[in-house]
Each structure stands twice: as structure tokens, then as C-alpha cells.
Design a protein around this motif. Structure first.
Motif, mmCIF file in Angstrom:
data_model
loop_
_atom_site.group_PDB
_atom_site.id
_atom_site.type_symbol
_atom_site.label_atom_id
_atom_site.label_comp_id
_atom_site.label_asym_id
_atom_site.label_seq_id
_atom_site.Cartn_x
_atom_site.Cartn_y
_atom_site.Cartn_z
ATOM 1 N N ALA A 112 0.847 -1.201 0.000
ATOM 2 C CA ALA A 112 0.000 0.000 0.000
ATOM 3 C C ALA A 112 0.880 1.249 0.000
ATOM 4 C CB ALA A 112 -0.929 -0.011 1.206
ATOM 5 N N ASP A 113 0.966 1.911 -1.128
ATOM 6 C CA ASP A 113 1.885 3.036 -1.292
ATOM 7 C C ASP A 113 1.263 4.351 -0.826
ATOM 8 O OD1 ASP A 113 4.547 3.908 -2.673
ATOM 9 O OD2 ASP A 113 3.040 5.335 -3.391
ATOM 10 N N HIS A 114 0.058 4.656 -1.310
ATOM 11 C CA HIS A 114 -0.572 5.914 -0.902
ATOM 12 C C HIS A 114 -2.063 5.904 -1.211
ATOM 13 C CE1 HIS A 114 0.371 6.635 -5.195
ATOM 14 N NE2 HIS A 114 -0.701 7.418 -5.181
ATOM 15 N N VAL A 115 -2.785 6.721 -0.467
ATOM 16 C CA VAL A 115 -4.215 6.916 -0.711
ATOM 17 C C VAL A 115 -4.375 7.969 -1.800
ATOM 18 C CG1 VAL A 115 -6.429 7.627 0.281
ATOM 19 C CG2 VAL A 115 -4.790 6.332 1.670
ATOM 20 N N VAL A 116 -5.158 7.671 -2.796
ATOM 21 C CA VAL A 116 -5.337 8.581 -3.930
ATOM 22 C C VAL A 116 -5.950 9.903 -3.465
ATOM 23 C CG1 VAL A 116 -6.526 8.917 -6.129
ATOM 24 C CG2 VAL A 116 -5.607 6.663 -5.540
ATOM 25 N N GLY A 117 -5.289 11.015 -3.865
ATOM 26 C CA GLY A 117 -5.815 12.345 -3.578
ATOM 27 C C GLY A 117 -5.614 12.832 -2.162
ATOM 28 N N MET A 118 -4.869 12.109 -1.359
ATOM 29 C CA MET A 118 -4.656 12.508 0.033
ATOM 30 C C MET A 118 -3.241 13.036 0.219
ATOM 31 S SD MET A 118 -5.221 10.196 3.517
ATOM 32 C CE MET A 118 -6.995 10.108 3.277
ATOM 33 N N ASP A 119 -3.083 13.999 1.131
ATOM 34 C CA ASP A 119 -1.757 14.492 1.470
ATOM 35 C C ASP A 119 -0.848 13.313 1.817
ATOM 36 O OD1 ASP A 119 0.124 16.741 2.591
ATOM 37 O OD2 ASP A 119 -0.063 15.247 4.205
ATOM 38 N N PRO A 120 0.406 13.254 1.283
ATOM 39 C CA PRO A 120 1.274 12.096 1.505
ATOM 40 C C PRO A 120 1.478 11.724 2.975
ATOM 41 C CG PRO A 120 2.177 13.473 -0.227
ATOM 42 C CD PRO A 120 1.009 14.220 0.342
ATOM 43 N N ALA A 121 1.695 12.716 3.822
ATOM 44 C CA ALA A 121 1.912 12.420 5.242
ATOM 45 C C ALA A 121 0.644 11.875 5.891
ATOM 46 C CB ALA A 121 2.385 13.667 5.975
ATOM 47 N N GLU A 122 -0.497 12.463 5.550
ATOM 48 C CA GLU A 122 -1.773 11.994 6.093
ATOM 49 C C GLU A 122 -2.092 10.592 5.577
ATOM 50 O OE1 GLU A 122 -6.533 13.263 6.086
ATOM 51 O OE2 GLU A 122 -5.019 14.564 5.155
ATOM 52 N N SER A 123 -1.783 10.375 4.299
ATOM 53 C CA SER A 123 -2.010 9.072 3.690
ATOM 54 C C SER A 123 -1.199 7.988 4.398
ATOM 55 C CB SER A 123 -1.627 9.119 2.211
ATOM 56 O OG SER A 123 -1.532 7.828 1.659
ATOM 57 N N ARG A 124 0.102 8.270 4.617
ATOM 58 C CA ARG A 124 0.967 7.288 5.263
ATOM 59 C C ARG A 124 0.504 6.998 6.683
ATOM 60 N NH1 ARG A 124 2.854 3.914 2.808
ATOM 61 N NH2 ARG A 124 1.802 2.651 4.349
ATOM 62 N N ALA A 125 0.102 8.049 7.384
ATOM 63 C CA ALA A 125 -0.359 7.879 8.768
ATOM 64 C C ALA A 125 -1.616 7.020 8.819
ATOM 65 C CB ALA A 125 -0.606 9.234 9.409
ATOM 66 N N LEU A 126 -2.543 7.255 7.895
ATOM 67 C CA LEU A 126 -3.786 6.492 7.881
ATOM 68 C C LEU A 126 -3.527 5.022 7.566
ATOM 69 C CD1 LEU A 126 -6.856 6.230 7.960
ATOM 70 C CD2 LEU A 126 -6.887 6.891 5.538
ATOM 71 N N LEU A 127 -2.717 4.760 6.541
ATOM 72 C CA LEU A 127 -2.442 3.369 6.158
ATOM 73 C C LEU A 127 -1.719 2.621 7.274
ATOM 74 C CD1 LEU A 127 -1.379 3.928 2.438
ATOM 75 C CD2 LEU A 127 -3.498 2.855 3.265
ATOM 76 N N ASP A 128 -0.782 3.293 7.946
ATOM 77 C CA ASP A 128 -0.072 2.659 9.060
ATOM 78 C C ASP A 128 -1.011 2.405 10.233
ATOM 79 O OD1 ASP A 128 2.235 2.731 7.569
ATOM 80 O OD2 ASP A 128 3.106 4.467 8.612
ATOM 81 N N GLU A 129 -1.888 3.356 10.497
ATOM 82 C CA GLU A 129 -2.844 3.215 11.603
ATOM 83 C C GLU A 129 -3.806 2.049 11.351
ATOM 84 O OE1 GLU A 129 -6.699 5.685 13.315
ATOM 85 O OE2 GLU A 129 -5.029 6.800 12.438
ATOM 86 N N LEU A 130 -4.302 1.940 10.128
ATOM 87 C CA LEU A 130 -5.227 0.857 9.801
ATOM 88 C C LEU A 130 -4.536 -0.501 9.841
ATOM 89 C CD1 LEU A 130 -7.436 2.294 6.909
ATOM 90 C CD2 LEU A 130 -8.170 1.592 9.192
ATOM 91 N N LEU A 131 -3.285 -0.553 9.386
ATOM 92 C CA LEU A 131 -2.554 -1.819 9.419
ATOM 93 C C LEU A 131 -2.313 -2.255 10.862
ATOM 94 C CD1 LEU A 131 -1.167 -4.027 7.752
ATOM 95 C CD2 LEU A 131 0.947 -2.681 7.898
ATOM 96 N N GLU A 132 -1.949 -1.317 11.714
ATOM 97 C CA GLU A 132 -1.753 -1.642 13.125
ATOM 98 C C GLU A 132 -3.052 -2.130 13.749
ATOM 99 O OE1 GLU A 132 -0.014 0.400 17.258
ATOM 100 O OE2 GLU A 132 -0.214 1.591 15.430
ATOM 101 N N PHE A 133 -4.157 -1.487 13.384
ATOM 102 C CA PHE A 133 -5.458 -1.888 13.917
ATOM 103 C C PHE A 133 -5.827 -3.299 13.452
ATOM 104 C CE2 PHE A 133 -10.092 -2.210 13.365
ATOM 105 C CZ PHE A 133 -10.519 -1.938 14.657
ATOM 106 N N ALA A 134 -5.617 -3.582 12.161
ATOM 107 C CA ALA A 134 -6.033 -4.850 11.578
ATOM 108 C C ALA A 134 -5.202 -6.035 12.048
ATOM 109 C CB ALA A 134 -5.994 -4.766 10.055
ATOM 110 N N THR A 135 -3.987 -5.763 12.526
ATOM 111 C CA THR A 135 -3.088 -6.862 12.895
ATOM 112 C C THR A 135 -2.953 -7.044 14.403
ATOM 113 O OG1 THR A 135 -1.185 -5.356 12.685
ATOM 114 C CG2 THR A 135 -1.769 -6.675 10.750
ATOM 115 N N GLN A 136 -3.833 -6.429 15.170
ATOM 116 C CA GLN A 136 -3.768 -6.623 16.615
ATOM 117 C C GLN A 136 -4.165 -8.057 16.969
ATOM 118 O OE1 GLN A 136 -6.971 -4.427 18.826
ATOM 119 N NE2 GLN A 136 -7.402 -3.569 16.795
ATOM 120 N N PRO A 137 -3.783 -8.530 18.157
ATOM 121 C CA PRO A 137 -3.969 -9.946 18.509
ATOM 122 C C PRO A 137 -5.377 -10.489 18.341
ATOM 123 C CG PRO A 137 -2.489 -8.914 20.072
ATOM 124 C CD PRO A 137 -2.989 -7.817 19.180
ATOM 125 N N ARG A 138 -6.406 -9.678 18.574
ATOM 126 C CA ARG A 138 -7.767 -10.231 18.496
ATOM 127 C C ARG A 138 -8.178 -10.608 17.078
ATOM 128 N NH1 ARG A 138 -12.233 -5.435 18.699
ATOM 129 N NH2 ARG A 138 -10.913 -3.650 18.145
#
Length: 270
Positions: free
Chosen positions: A197-223
Motif C-alpha cells: 500500500a503506497d498511498h491513498v489517492v488524492g490525500m496528502d502524503p503524510a496523512e495518507s501514510r499515517a492512515l495506512l499505518d494506523e489501519l494496518l496496526e489496527f487490523a493486525t492486533q492480537p484479536r
């Protein structure tokens, strides 16, 4: 008697009592468990390549990415056994296969031939379960977003200081834009995340990276996750379209060797 046991409340099932992988009941139970649990584990089967392929052909069309007769891909960091061993270091990061293809493989099958003395397990995380755990407001927001996936993005995680030649080689594989939330033909929804996942289309690069990292961390939690500690002879199958996976690091000199087969998908990315 064939029986199934959940490995985690949201992901994974172990099948026991299997005597014949070609048995209709076994195939039906495995197919159903894989659909709803995402990861299927059968220990101690000790399949050879022929038996692995025979089982996979009951699940669907087996792909041969390296050409006719080459349905088995050897997972190893030993370049003498796999010329692409260097690229496999990218698999130490969470990913979904085929995000840069129009249609992803439906499922992946691994059998263990040798295991690492330390490390080398495989972790899985359900993006079906992660999506369902989001708030309605988050779901509505993310369903509007699209993400560009690229081979380069995943390789930069493993090699953050590449040469110009390496970058040029990575970029020969074109990127692909997909929906962040994939509405499935069966009515379920999964999220398409991971190392590519490189970037969200049309989103500021820093905001895009933060969102993708946040969602990945959320999706990979132990539960939402399951970690498989390999034993020689294990068979593991997972739904490549809605399950993130990654290999846990192990020594490059390790004899760890897994044999992989992939089942063709029929549903294109949204």
C-alpha cells in the motif's frame, strides 16, 4: 472423525481426524472452514508435491506463475534453491499477495519441509474482522478511499537504501489502484492493506501514510490474528483476498523450506 477447532475467536481453524484429503466430506469441511475462518491448519500430513497439488486441484485452478509444470514455489532464503530469495525478505512485512494484479489469487497453500530452529513462524490477520470492528463512521469514510499498491513500496521496507538499478527493476512492475474497502460478491467486506500500500489517492502524503499505518496496526492486533509455529509436515491454507500474512524473521542460513501453491481467483479487485 473429522473435527474442527477454532484457533482464535475471529480467525483460524485446525482440522483434525483427516485420513484422506481427497474425501468429499474433508474437502467440503475444509472449503467451508476456509471461507468463514480465513486460515485452515492441518498438522502432520507430510504431503509430497504430488499430494499437495492433488489437494489444491480439489480447491480450484492451480496457478503456475513460473511457467507450465511449475506450480510449486519453494519458499527459502537460500538463493541456490530459489533465485528470488532476496525478494522474499519483503515477506517479513504484513502483506496480501497480488495487490498489483487485476485479479488476486483466491487462496494460498503452504506445506512445511524444513523449519527454522528459531523464528520463521507465519502470522495471519483477518481484514474481514478488522473491518467489522470499525465504527459505522469509519466504515463509511474508508469505503470512499482508493489506494495505489506497488511492488516498490514493499521492497523499500526491506531495503530502504536501494541502488538506482534496484529501483528501476522494482518499477518495471506497474502499480495498481484498488478500493481500500473491498465489497465482496458474497456480501462481505474486507480491507486491502499491507506493505504494497503506497498511498491513498488524492490525500496528502503524510496523512495518507499515517492512515495506512494506523489501519494496518489496527487490523493486525492480537484479536484479529493467529501465529502459526511451523512443524515439519504441516499444511496451512489461507484466504489470500482477506487475510494479511507475514513471515517472522529467521536466520538466512536456516534450512527453513516451505512449498507454496496458489489457487486462482475469480473476483477482481474493486
Amino acid at each position: 472423525m473429522v473435527a474442527t477447532t477454532a484457533l482464535n475467536p475471529t480467525i483460524g481453524v485446525e482440522v483434525t481426524g483427516v485420513e484422506d484429503l481427497q474425501d468429499e466430506e474433508v474437502i467440503a469441511r475444509c472449503t467451508e472452514a476456509l471461507k468463514w475462518r480465513g486460515v485452515l491448519v492441518i498438522r502432520g500430513l507430510h504431503l509430497d508435491d504430488e499430494a499437495q497439488l492433488a489437494f489444491c486441484r480439489r480447491l480450484g485452478t492451480v496457478l503456475a506463475p513460473a511457467g507450465p509444470g511449475k506450480e510449486i514455489f519453494t519458499i527459502t532464503l537460500d538463493p541456490s534453491k530459489n533465485p528470488a530469495a532476496e525478494y522474499l525478505k519483503g515477506t517479513f512485512f504484513w502483506h496480501i499477495d497480488d495487490t498489483t494484479h487485476a485479479t488476486p489469487a483466491r487462496s494460498t497453500v503452504l506445506t512445511a519441509r524444513h523449519v527454522a530452529m528459531e523464528g520463521g513462524g507465519t502470522q495471519f490477520a483477518s481484514t474481514y474482522a478488522a473491518y467489522e470492528a470499525l465504527s459505522p463512521e469509519q466504515q463509511q469514510r474508508y469505503e470512499k478511499l482508493r489506494v495505489v499498491h506497488s511492488f516498490e513500496a514493499s521492497q523499500r521496507l526491506a531495503n530502504p537504501t536501494p541502488t538506482d538499478e534496484q529501483v528501476q527493476a522494482w518499477r518495471r512492475q506497474p502499480g495498481h489502484e484498488v478500493a481500500l474497502v473491498w465489497p465482496r460478491a458474497d456480501g462481505r467486506k474486507s480491507m486491502v492493506l499491507g506493505a504494497t500500500a503506497d498511498h491513498v489517492v488524492g490525500m496528502d502524503p503524510a496523512e495518507s501514510r499515517a492512515l495506512l499505518d494506523e489501519l494496518l496496526e489496527f487490523a493486525t492486533q492480537p484479536r484479529f490474528s493467529y501465529t502459526h509455529d511451523w512443524q515439519v509436515g504441516d499444511l496451512v491454507v489461507w484466504d489470500n483476498t482477506g487475510i494479511l500474512h507475514r513471515a517472522l524473521p529467521y536466520d538466512q542460513s536456516s534450512e527453513r523450506e516451505l512449498h507454496r501453491t496458489t489457487i486462482a481467483g475469480e473476483e477482481a479487485w474493486a
